[in-house]
Write a protein that holds these residues in place. Structure first.
Motif, PDB file in Angstrom:
ATOM      1  N   SER A   6      36.960  34.836  35.036  1.00  0.00           N
ATOM      2  CA  SER A   6      36.546  33.992  36.162  1.00  0.00           C
ATOM      3  C   SER A   6      37.447  32.772  36.300  1.00  0.00           C
ATOM      4  O   SER A   6      37.740  32.347  37.417  1.00  0.00           O
ATOM      5  CB  SER A   6      35.080  33.577  36.024  1.00  0.00           C
ATOM      6  N   GLU A   9      40.599  33.946  38.029  1.00  0.00           N
ATOM      7  CA  GLU A   9      40.348  34.218  39.442  1.00  0.00           C
ATOM      8  C   GLU A   9      40.232  32.919  40.245  1.00  0.00           C
ATOM      9  O   GLU A   9      40.695  32.850  41.372  1.00  0.00           O
ATOM     10  CB  GLU A   9      39.089  35.074  39.610  1.00  0.00           C
ATOM     11  N   ARG A  76      34.683  39.132  47.199  1.00  0.00           N
ATOM     12  CA  ARG A  76      35.692  38.723  46.206  1.00  0.00           C
ATOM     13  C   ARG A  76      36.890  39.669  46.199  1.00  0.00           C
ATOM     14  O   ARG A  76      38.015  39.245  45.982  1.00  0.00           O
ATOM     15  CB  ARG A  76      35.083  38.657  44.812  1.00  0.00           C
ATOM     16  N   ARG A  84      46.425  35.197  46.635  1.00  0.00           N
ATOM     17  CA  ARG A  84      46.353  35.649  45.238  1.00  0.00           C
ATOM     18  C   ARG A  84      47.677  36.239  44.774  1.00  0.00           C
ATOM     19  O   ARG A  84      48.124  35.968  43.667  1.00  0.00           O
ATOM     20  CB  ARG A  84      45.278  36.710  45.083  1.00  0.00           C
TER      21      ARG A  84
END
Length: 184
Positions: A6, A9, A76, A84
């Motif tokens: 997490s 991310e 997500r 990203r």
């Protein structure tokens, strides 16, 4: 999702992931306004999606806990893919800073040191190190495998002075309380 996954991310995104009503609107926009496509994506009925997005008073419903989880996973997976990719490429070239609080220690070949203790660590890790956890995640590695990769990298940078000393030193890295990554 574990703390390392997490944290990584969060570092790859520039804006927060939409939640609740905004998440449903995002999925609708991604599927070009088709409630049928959103329903297929989530594996539910089209009528359920229509109940979430209707503007008629008294007929609108909010997604339940199970559906909210499905929506979160779908959002997500689709949120900021180009951002990203750019940030991942930058991390793989320039490296990143790992800021974590975890149980961290070492064991020398002559014998074990004191038990690992909880430490607050802020360490720059080069781009070669960033490639390894990303490749492991792409291959389906779990949180534990990624923790081993980061332990080896932090140990190499901290205790081994990037390979100049303390050869054969074993690193212990467990009980991660939080992990934040800063990418250039």
């Amino acid at each position: 999702m574990g703390e390392i996954v997490s944290g990584r991310e969060r570092a790859l995104l520039t804006r927060p992931v939409p939640t609740r009503d905004a998440a449903v609107r995002f999925l609708l926009q991604a599927e070009k306004g088709s409630t049928k496509n959103v329903a297929v994506l989530l594996g539910i009925s089209q009528r359920t999606v229509q109940r979430w997005v209707t503007t008629r008073p008294g007929t609108r419903r909010n997604p339940g806990a199970v559906h909210a989880g499905l929506i979160d996973v779908a959002v997500r997976a689709r949120w900021q893919p180009r951002v990203r990719a750019r940030r991942r490429a930058r991390a793989e070239v320039d490296g990143f800073v790992l800021h974590t609080r975890a149980r961290f220690g070492f064991a020398a070949p002559a014998g074990p040191s004191d038990d690992p203790r909880v430490r607050l660590i802020t360490q720059y890790l080069p781009g070669e190190v960033a490639r390894e956890p990303f490749a492991a995640r792409d291959a389906g590695a779990g949180e534990q495998q990624q923790m081993v990769i980061l332990a080896r990298a932090v140990g190499h940078a901290c205790f081994r002075d990037t390979g100049l000393r303390a050869h054969g030193l074993g690193i212990a890295f467990t009980d991660v309380e939080f992990a934040d990554f800063s990418i250039g």
